[in-house]
Design an enzyme around this catalytic site. Structure first.
Site, PDB file in Angstrom:
ATOM      1  N   GLY A 129      -1.311   8.514   1.700  1.00 12.44           N
ATOM      2  CA  GLY A 129      -1.345   8.177   2.537  1.00 12.44           C
ATOM      3  C   GLY A 129      -0.345   7.504   3.101  1.00 12.44           C
ATOM      4  O   GLY A 129       0.715   7.082   3.081  1.00 12.44           O
ATOM      5  N   GLY A 130      -0.281   7.324   4.420  1.00 12.75           N
ATOM      6  CA  GLY A 130       1.394   7.013   5.460  1.00 12.75           C
ATOM      7  C   GLY A 130       0.574   5.405   5.455  1.00 12.75           C
ATOM      8  O   GLY A 130       1.569   4.862   5.401  1.00 12.75           O
ATOM      9  N   LYS A 185      -6.123   1.043  -2.895  1.00 11.72           N
ATOM     10  CA  LYS A 185      -5.291   1.476  -2.192  1.00 11.72           C
ATOM     11  C   LYS A 185      -4.209  -0.233  -1.922  1.00 11.72           C
ATOM     12  O   LYS A 185      -4.282  -0.560  -1.851  1.00 11.72           O
ATOM     13  CB  LYS A 185      -5.737   1.431  -0.490  1.00 11.72           C
ATOM     14  CG  LYS A 185      -4.356   2.169  -0.161  1.00 11.72           C
ATOM     15  CD  LYS A 185      -4.917   2.321   1.564  1.00 11.72           C
ATOM     16  CE  LYS A 185      -5.302   4.283   1.554  1.00 11.72           C
ATOM     17  NZ  LYS A 185      -5.578   4.240   3.050  1.00 11.72           N
ATOM     18  N   VAL A 235      -3.394   5.717  -3.152  1.00  8.97           N
ATOM     19  CA  VAL A 235      -4.810   4.979  -3.793  1.00  8.97           C
ATOM     20  C   VAL A 235      -4.732   5.471  -5.050  1.00  8.97           C
ATOM     21  O   VAL A 235      -4.230   6.745  -5.873  1.00  8.97           O
ATOM     22  CB  VAL A 235      -5.888   6.109  -2.615  1.00  8.97           C
ATOM     23  CG1 VAL A 235      -6.746   5.660  -3.045  1.00  8.97           C
ATOM     24  CG2 VAL A 235      -5.592   5.738  -1.002  1.00  8.97           C
ATOM     25  N   ASP A 263      -9.964   8.427  12.413  1.00  7.95           N
ATOM     26  CA  ASP A 263      -9.269   9.636  11.706  1.00  7.95           C
ATOM     27  C   ASP A 263     -10.416  10.233  10.844  1.00  7.95           C
ATOM     28  O   ASP A 263      -9.816  10.651   9.800  1.00  7.95           O
ATOM     29  CB  ASP A 263      -8.320   8.892  11.434  1.00  7.95           C
ATOM     30  CG  ASP A 263      -7.318   9.798  10.898  1.00  7.95           C
ATOM     31  OD1 ASP A 263      -7.108  11.404  11.171  1.00  7.95           O
ATOM     32  OD2 ASP A 263      -7.529   9.807  10.040  1.00  7.95           O
TER      33      ASP A 263
END
Length: 520
Positions: free
Chosen positions: A16-17, A36, A21, A130
């Protein structure tokens, strides 16, 4: 394999940004977690690390069985990371693409669990900001909210740089698009958009350029066609462009526990009939709220252990977990259990030697048959576990495992032949050494049996023999009574074989005499 702190990284789960992970294993306990690793540009300076420390401090207050909780973190280490509860399964997005939209009672269950997850996040003083299909993992038909990479402390919404847009178009509410502060109603809007996607298989504000999607969100131009009227009315209210016109999390929780409660009278902005209210929205309830219909405080909800999945029966039957042993007690118990398990392994090897000395042919046949069966079952179990790790639990997992096991038994035969030949070669070498020192025939067969059993468990591919046996020996080793009973049974069988050997020597059935000569 790469290690980070006390964790061994097994493989990548996603990217992800904020970072990558990994599925990881906590070495002291063996527990599987999601770890992560943060990108250098996210935490490359002191301010970034302070921001991560503030975020983690807030997120550790969140505890819910519908949320992948923060278990550990190191914001200041050489490799900053955050450790979360590992949730096996696919994202809601992938689940809907593969299996189709969620309907009927499953949709009610999904929406109900997800709004409880939102309530738990808010109770910890955090806004998720989110919520979207890719941040919901499905354990069967049960959602678990993950990835708080964009969550922030509720009373510090401007922790990011001015002008940053955090979130995914189509799941961002209008107030965020207008540059306003996030609020609890922000997550309500994202919750409704996610539930709408689960029910229809399409984003509620359509697809296309991001600017077009965000414009539809600002105007409240959403598509809820195909959703049953009573749920559509709730989602329509929760997707209102004006945050003040949306139901609260508590109102949504109350309605899902009792759909006869109308949330629209409190809002005063939605006509149930115009919204297609249907059952549950005919008007205000005439019966007073009770403990059964009122939303249960999130603080009363006890979190489950790592990896645990809620069931529908557990929904209204939540109790505090029993007291867990301390780390010292757990370590001591683990050490004792390992010693007991080692004793059981040794007893099985010695028993194999006694069996081969007493009745070589039946013992060898039984050992080889067990190796074939154990390796086939282990292969079937591995495929079953990988499928559940990728897709989550399914009702048909059991029947599929039973039906597929014969095929996996056949698949395991070539590698089993290699293992057996390797172990038999070493057993033969041990027998030749015994013959060289003029050991008696019974002793030679005994040594060959012990070596054969040991090498079948330790040779190439022997992990598929050890794994199923360990699943049996592990529970026996954790209980003193069960372990003692198992040792007594093995000792009794060993005594029987020794007495039989001393009474009649080696039984070479199906031959009358030894095929290896007079020495045996």
């Amino acid at each position: 394999m790469r290690s980070v702190g006390d964790y061994t990284l097994l493989h990548v789960l996603g990217e992800g940004g904020m970072g990558i992970v990994h599925l990881a294993r906590h070495e002291p306990s063996g527990q599987r977690v999601a770890l992560k690793v943060l990108r250098p540009q996210i935490v490359g300076d002191e301010e970034g690390r302070r921001r991560l420390a503030r975020e983690v401090g807030s997120l550790q207050r969140v505890r819910s069985r519908w949320v992948a909780e923060i278990l550990d973190a190191d914001p200041w280490g050489p490799v900053p990371y955050v450790v979360m509860r590992y949730v096996p399964g696919r994202s809601l997005h992938d689940e809907v693409v593969e299996e189709g939209p969620i309907r009927g009672r499953d949709l009610d269950w999904f929406a109900r669990c997800l709004i409880d997850a939102v309530a738990a996040v808010h109770a910890g003083g955090v806004l998720h900001r989110d919520i979207k299909p890719s941040n919901v993992i499905m354990e069967g038909r049960t959602p678990v909210l993950i990835d708080f990479g964009l969550a922030r402390v509720a009373d510090d919404p401007r922790i990011t740089h001015t002008g940053w847009l955090l979130g995914t178009p189509g799941y961002l509410p209008p107030e965020i698009l207008r540059g306003e502060d996030a609020r609890p109603a922000t997550d309500v809007h994202s919750w409704a958009a996610t539930v709408a996607f689960a029910a229809t298989g399409r984003p509620p504000f359509g697809r296309g350029p991001s600017a077009a999607i965000m414009d539809r969100a600002r105007r409240g131009d959403h598509d809820l066609a195909g959703i049953e009227p009573r749920v559509r009315a709730v989602l329509d209210a929760a997707l209102a462009p004006d945050a003040a016109g949306r139901p609260t999390v508590a109102q949504l929780q109350a309605w899902f526990r009792d759909p006869t409660i109308s949330i629209f009278d409190t809002l005063g902005t939605v006509d149930p009939a115009a919204a297609g209210g249907g059952v549950g929205f005919a008007g205000p309830t005439t019966r007073p709220a009770s403990a059964a219909t009122a939303p249960r405080p999130v603080a009363e909800t006890a979190p489950l252990a790592v990896g645990a999945a809620p069931t529908r029966q557990e929904w209204d039957d939540r109790s505090l977990p029993a007291a867990e042993p301390t780390l010292v007690e757990a370590a001591q118990e683990s050490g004792v259990a390992r010693l007991r398990r080692t004793c059981l392994w040794a007893a099985l090897a010695l028993l194999s030697g006694a069996g081969l000395a007493t009745a070589p042919v039946p013992t060898a046949v039984i050992m080889l048959a067990l190796v074939v069966v154990l390796r086939g079952l282990s292969l079937a179990g591995s495929v079953h576990g990988e499928r559940r790790e990728l897709r989550g639990a399914r009702w048909h997992d059991g029947p599929r495992l039973v039906i597929g096991t014969p095929w996996h038994l056949v698949r395991s035969v070539p590698s089993t032949v290699v293992l057996v030949l390797w172990a038999a070669g070493l057993a033969l070498a041990a027998g030749l050494l015994c013959y060289a020192v003029a050991a008696p025939g019974g002793v030679t067969l005994y040594v060959c049996g012990v070596v054969l059993a040991t090498m079948l468990a330790c040779g190439p591919g022997g992990s598929r023999v050890r794994g199923p046996v360990r699943r049996v020996l592990g529970p026996l080793s954790r209980s003193t009574r069960r372990w003692a009973a198992a040792m007594l049974v093995l000792a009794a069988v060993a005594v029987y074989l020794i007495v039989r050997f001393h009474a009649g020597g080696t039984d070479w059935t199906p031959w009358h005499d030894s095929p290896l000569g007079s020495a045996f």
